[in-house]
Structure formats: structure tokens, C-alpha cells
Design a protein around this motif. Structure first.
Motif, PDB file in Angstrom:
ATOM      1  N   UNK A   1      16.964   1.520  -4.782  1.00 45.25           N
ATOM      2  CA  UNK A   1      15.016   1.360  -4.123  1.00 45.25           C
ATOM      3  C   UNK A   1      14.338  -0.535  -4.425  1.00 45.25           C
ATOM      4  N   UNK A   2      13.719  -0.722  -4.057  1.00 42.08           N
ATOM      5  CA  UNK A   2      12.973  -2.624  -4.238  1.00 42.08           C
ATOM      6  C   UNK A   2      11.960  -2.401  -5.359  1.00 42.08           C
ATOM      7  N   UNK A   3      12.007  -2.755  -5.904  1.00 41.03           N
ATOM      8  CA  UNK A   3      11.313  -2.989  -7.292  1.00 41.03           C
ATOM      9  C   UNK A   3      10.048  -3.917  -7.174  1.00 41.03           C
ATOM     10  N   UNK A   4      10.612  -4.713  -6.049  1.00 42.85           N
ATOM     11  CA  UNK A   4       9.726  -5.903  -6.212  1.00 42.85           C
ATOM     12  C   UNK A   4       8.447  -5.537  -5.069  1.00 42.85           C
ATOM     13  N   UNK A   5       7.337  -5.931  -5.126  1.00 39.66           N
ATOM     14  CA  UNK A   5       6.173  -5.453  -4.908  1.00 39.66           C
ATOM     15  C   UNK A   5       6.357  -5.860  -3.311  1.00 39.66           C
ATOM     16  N   UNK A   6       5.820  -5.172  -2.235  1.00 39.50           N
ATOM     17  CA  UNK A   6       5.622  -5.186  -1.031  1.00 39.50           C
ATOM     18  C   UNK A   6       5.077  -6.449  -0.884  1.00 39.50           C
ATOM     19  N   UNK A   7       5.255  -7.259   0.191  1.00 43.14           N
ATOM     20  CA  UNK A   7       5.000  -8.438   0.816  1.00 43.14           C
ATOM     21  C   UNK A   7       5.929  -9.184   1.709  1.00 43.14           C
ATOM     22  N   UNK A   8       5.520 -10.465   2.548  1.00 43.05           N
ATOM     23  CA  UNK A   8       5.115 -11.214   3.598  1.00 43.05           C
ATOM     24  C   UNK A   8       6.911 -11.247   3.150  1.00 43.05           C
ATOM     25  N   UNK A   9       7.470 -11.640   2.305  1.00 40.13           N
ATOM     26  CA  UNK A   9       9.271 -11.630   2.367  1.00 40.13           C
ATOM     27  C   UNK A   9       9.936 -10.939   1.978  1.00 40.13           C
ATOM     28  N   UNK A  10       8.776  -9.883   0.562  1.00 39.09           N
ATOM     29  CA  UNK A  10       9.696  -8.669   0.766  1.00 39.09           C
ATOM     30  C   UNK A  10      10.540  -8.443   2.214  1.00 39.09           C
ATOM     31  N   UNK A  11       9.663  -7.647   3.345  1.00 35.16           N
ATOM     32  CA  UNK A  11      10.470  -7.331   4.255  1.00 35.16           C
ATOM     33  C   UNK A  11      11.727  -7.681   4.934  1.00 35.16           C
TER      34      UNK A  11
ATOM     35  N   UNK B   1       1.000  -1.827  -0.475  1.00 34.75           N
ATOM     36  CA  UNK B   1      -0.236  -0.095  -0.032  1.00 34.75           C
ATOM     37  C   UNK B   1       0.700   1.293   0.179  1.00 34.75           C
ATOM     38  N   UNK B   2       1.738   1.039   0.686  1.00 33.59           N
ATOM     39  CA  UNK B   2       2.799   2.463   0.773  1.00 33.59           C
ATOM     40  C   UNK B   2       3.341   2.480  -0.007  1.00 33.59           C
ATOM     41  N   UNK B   3       3.825   1.799  -1.146  1.00 35.03           N
ATOM     42  CA  UNK B   3       4.503   1.824  -2.371  1.00 35.03           C
ATOM     43  C   UNK B   3       3.579   2.814  -3.568  1.00 35.03           C
ATOM     44  N   UNK B   4       2.534   2.275  -3.314  1.00 39.67           N
ATOM     45  CA  UNK B   4       1.322   2.622  -4.150  1.00 39.67           C
ATOM     46  C   UNK B   4       0.975   4.057  -3.643  1.00 39.67           C
ATOM     47  N   UNK B   5       1.515   4.389  -2.428  1.00 40.68           N
ATOM     48  CA  UNK B   5       1.397   5.635  -2.277  1.00 40.68           C
ATOM     49  C   UNK B   5       2.666   6.954  -2.710  1.00 40.68           C
ATOM     50  N   UNK B   6       3.721   5.885  -2.785  1.00 37.55           N
ATOM     51  CA  UNK B   6       5.070   7.074  -3.423  1.00 37.55           C
ATOM     52  C   UNK B   6       6.168   6.871  -2.040  1.00 37.55           C
ATOM     53  N   UNK B   7       5.985   5.948  -1.231  1.00 36.18           N
ATOM     54  CA  UNK B   7       6.535   5.459  -0.295  1.00 36.18           C
ATOM     55  C   UNK B   7       7.931   4.930  -1.324  1.00 36.18           C
ATOM     56  N   UNK B   8       9.253   4.837  -0.926  1.00 31.64           N
ATOM     57  CA  UNK B   8       9.883   3.679  -1.225  1.00 31.64           C
ATOM     58  C   UNK B   8      11.051   3.121   0.189  1.00 31.64           C
ATOM     59  N   UNK B   9      11.709   1.641  -0.269  1.00 24.49           N
ATOM     60  CA  UNK B   9      11.900   0.566   0.503  1.00 24.49           C
ATOM     61  C   UNK B   9      13.310  -0.296   0.402  1.00 24.49           C
ATOM     62  N   UNK B  10      14.403   0.460   0.747  1.00 24.12           N
ATOM     63  CA  UNK B  10      15.857   0.525  -0.269  1.00 24.12           C
ATOM     64  C   UNK B  10      16.532  -0.539   0.531  1.00 24.12           C
ATOM     65  N   UNK B  11      17.061  -1.391  -0.080  1.00 20.32           N
ATOM     66  CA  UNK B  11      18.213  -1.950   0.249  1.00 20.32           C
ATOM     67  C   UNK B  11      19.205  -2.067   1.011  1.00 20.32           C
ATOM     68  N   UNK B  12      19.993  -3.376   1.416  1.00 15.77           N
ATOM     69  CA  UNK B  12      21.375  -2.663   1.942  1.00 15.77           C
ATOM     70  C   UNK B  12      22.509  -2.218   0.884  1.00 15.77           C
ATOM     71  N   UNK B  13      22.797  -2.207  -0.121  1.00 15.73           N
ATOM     72  CA  UNK B  13      22.973  -1.046  -1.080  1.00 15.73           C
ATOM     73  C   UNK B  13      22.145   0.213  -1.396  1.00 15.73           C
ATOM     74  N   UNK B  14      21.127   0.750  -0.503  1.00 18.55           N
ATOM     75  CA  UNK B  14      20.659   1.662  -0.691  1.00 18.55           C
ATOM     76  C   UNK B  14      19.747   2.081  -1.922  1.00 18.55           C
TER      77      UNK B  14
END
Length: 399
Positions: free
Chosen positions: A161-171, A146-159
Motif C-alpha cells: 500500500x502506498x502510504x503517501x497521500x494521493x497527489x498529482x505526482x503520486x499517481x 479523496x478515495x484514500x480517506x474513504x478506504x480505497x488502497x493504492x498498491x505499488x509495484x511491490x504490491x
């Protein structure tokens, strides 16, 4: 009686709350053809809330193509109450369990992205308030999709953006939460979440352990999902300065409850309380003589957060008696009397199969409404007779 307020919930899988109200009115008018009936369709924040509020406020349904829980495009609807500039969303329309079948039933992969798309569309329509019912989810992503659709970005260990859709496993891949791109309209809107569970984000009573199995999670998956939600909770506290980990309701809908608070500043409230405020039921109760409410089955749980108990609570403030009609009455239904409901009645006047009850539900509701009013009329006649006798007796004693 001059005025009766009819405020039922839907009979799930059978009649909408407005259809129930119409049937009850027909039964009432067999006995009181001139009485004023005010129909206020109700809900408790779960399934049917959108339709109830649209019917109550004279709103409309808006159709939107969004990404479903497994990423495939689905057609979802939400309600628009134009007079209030309010959108009413049921997350199950976009991210619900009924949209997932077979091997796709996997909360490590399902996402709330489509729910965020519905919210964004509502903002584009000019919504100043968004009401979200979060029951029936297929997800365990903590609201990250939901947050991704609203513009929130989640960054990985390399800094990156994680392009994969947010999911229980992606966290588990998230290292930084970046909310600088969050849609400004979302931040400006008043977001209310209909939430009637108090589960925390993680732990034995959290989202994964309590709700994960019904979404397809194996015992091993539950442990992974729970660990990932714990990880997300720590990041939210560090990056967003919000502590949702132990917040009651944070674990609702696979952590969407906590995610909505963390990412959008939403407020969690009882579903029936949100509906009571939105429909402005209180103003219709001020000079009412009777309230008739109801739901598909009346049992002891009816007294806790369900539509009839909420309606009864509102009616008590105006000292209006309440009758609850159920498609069926459980053996423990009488316990609702201690919670503001003055009378109960079953739409089923005889033993019958569920198929028969559903097939003829409209006529059963009309008949039970007639029976209720006739019984009340008997009580009124008895009271009037007693008063008349008392008056005569008192007058005689003064002579």
C-alpha cells in the motif's frame, strides 16, 4: 400581484443569496406591502452553494478539522439538511486553492484527502445523499486522496500500500487499485457532483493542461500531471471496469470529477439543476405572478448554466415572467432575453466605484427592486386601460 418568488444567487464576496433576497423583498414591499414573497436562496453549484442550500432548507453548518491540500490541518465546513438527510460539500473548503500559498502551490503534491474526510463525516452523520461542488480546487490527483480517506488502497509495484497521500505526482507509483475497503456508507449513498465543465481527464483539453497552470503547474509539470492522469485512467478501466477517460467532466477539479464517478459511483450533473431539485423551486412557482432572480453581474454568460438562466428555465414551465437583477450589467447583457429572462435591471443607478457599490449594496438592491415593481405596475395600468378602452369600443359596436 399576489405572489412573488425571489430566487437570486449570492453576490460573490458581498452578500449571501438569502441576504440578497431579503433586500429585494424590502424594496418590493415599499410598493406592495401586502404581497406574498417567497424567498428561495439559489446557487449554481459553485462558491456559496452550501450556504444557499442551508438557508433554503433550514439546515445547519457542521465544522470539521481535516487535512488541507498540502496535508496540514484546516477547519472546513459543510452543510447538513436534516429533513432530507443530505450533506452539501464544497470541496474548496478542504482542498481549495485559497488554502495554498507560496511554494506550496504545487499540484504534484496537493491532495483531495480532506474532501474525502468531509464525505466520511457526512456518512457518519447519517447522510443518504451527498451533494459536492467541485469548483476552486488546488489539486490534480484524480480524486485519489479523496478515495484514500474513504478506504480505497493504492498498491505499488511491490504490491504494498502506498502510504503517501494521493497527489498529482503520486499517481505514477500506482500499479493496482484496491477498493475492497471502501466505506459501505459511501457505496449506499446517492452522490451528486455539481459539475459545469466538460473537460476530459487528460489531453490538451484535460485537467492538467487547462487547469494545471492556475494551480501552480509549470509547462513541464503539466506534461507530468497529464501523463499521470492518463495512467490513472487506464488503471481505473482495468481494475474498476469503469471508463472515465473521455467522460465529459472527468477532468473537473484536477480529475476529481472522474475520481468521484470511478471510486464512489457518483453522478455528474449541472450545478443549477441540482440546486433546483434540492430547493424544490418548481412547487413555489405554480401560482406565482413574478420571479425575481439575479447575480453579481449580468452578462451573456448568465444564459449558460448560471443561476438566473436555471431559474428562468424553471419559471418558463409555469409561464411566470422573470426579472434578473445584477449588481452590474455588461454591454452584452441584453442577449439573455433569448434565454427566458424577460427583464433585467442594474442595482447601480449611477456611475460609481466598486467600493461604493459594495459598501451600499443592500440599499442599492432595495432601490432597484422598488424600481422594478413600479415599472411593472405602470405596465399593468397601461394594459388595464387598454382593455377598458377596447371593451367600451366593442360594446358600442354591438349596440
Amino acid at each position: 400581484m399576489k405572489k412573488i418568488v425571489i430566487a437570486p444567487d449570492s453576490f460573490k464576496g458581498n452578500l449571501t443569496s438569502m441576504e440578497v433576497a431579503v433586500c429585494i423583498e424590502k424594496g418590493i414591499r415599499r410598493v406592495l406591502p401586502k404581497v406574498k414573497c417567497i424567498k428561495i436562496p439559489m446557487a449554481d453549484g459553485g462558491e456559496g452553494t452550501v450556504q444557499s442550500l442551508v438557508d433554503a432548507a433550514g439546515g445547519k453548518l457542521i465544522k470539521k478539522r481535516v487535512k488541507g491540500p498540502v496535508g496540514k490541518i484546516v477547519t472546513a465546513h459543510y452543510g447538513w439538511l436534516s429533513g432530507k438527510q443530505t450533506a452539501v460539500i464544497e470541496m474548496a473548503e478542504a482542498s481549495g486553492l485559497p488554502l495554498v500559498r507560496g511554494r506550496d502551490k504545487n499540484p504534484l503534491k496537493t491532495t483531495t484527502y480532506g474532501t474525502g474526510q468531509l464525505m466520511l463525516d457526512a456518512i457518519a452523520h447519517g447522510a443518504k445523499q451527498i451533494i459536492i461542488g467541485i469548483g476552486g480546487s488546488a489539486t490534480n490527483d484524480g480524486g485519489t486522496g479523496m478515495a484514500q480517506a474513504l478506504g480505497v488502497k493504492f498498491l505499488n509495484a511491490d504490491g504494498r500500500e502506498i502510504k503517501e497521500l494521493g497527489s498529482g505526482g503520486m499517481l505514477a507509483k500506482i500499479r493496482v487499485i484496491d477498493v475492497t475497503g471502501l466505506d459501505a456508507g459511501v457505496l449506499a449513498a446517492d452522490i451528486l457532483v455539481a459539475c459545469d465543465v466538460d473537460n476530459p481527464l487528460y489531453g490538451k483539453k484535460g485537467a492538467a493542461h487547462v487547469f494545471g497552470p492556475q494551480k501552480g503547474a509549470t509547462p513541464r509539470m503539466v506534461e507530468v500531471l497529464d501523463r499521470n492522469l492518463r495512467h490513472l485512467g487506464k488503471l481505473i478501466k482495468r481494475d474498476l471496469k469503469k471508463d472515465v477517460v473521455r467522460m465529459p467532466g472527468a477532468g473537473a477539479a484536477g480529475g476529481l470529477g472522474g475520481g468521484l464517478v470511478a471510486f464512489t459511483g457518483a453522478t455528474l450533473e449541472s450545478g443549477i439543476d441540482i440546486v433546483l431539485k434540492t430547493t424544490e423551486l418548481g412547487k413555489y412557482l405554480k401560482d406565482a405572478d413574478l420571479v425575481i432572480t439575479g447575480e453579481g453581474r449580468i452578462d451573456f454568460q448568465t444564459a449558460f448554466g448560471k443561476t438566473p438562466s436555471g431559474v428562468a428555465r424553471a419559471a418558463q414551465k409555469h409561464k411566470v415572467p422573470v426579472v434578473a437583477i445584477g449588481g452590474a450589467l455588461a454591454d452584452d447583457a441584453r442577449n439573455v432575453y433569448a434565454h427566458g429572462i424577460d427583464g433585467i435591471a442594474s442595482a447601480a443607478a449611477k456611475d460609481m466605484s466598486l467600493a461604493e457599490a459594495l459598501r451600499d449594496s443592500s440599499s442599492h438592491l432595495e432601490d432597484v427592486a422598488e424600481r422594478v415593481i413600479r415599472m411593472i405596475r405602470i405596465g399593468q395600468a397601461m394594459t388595464a386601460k387598454k382593455r377598458k378602452t377596447t371593451t367600451r369600443s366593442g360594446s358600442g359596436g354591438l349596440r
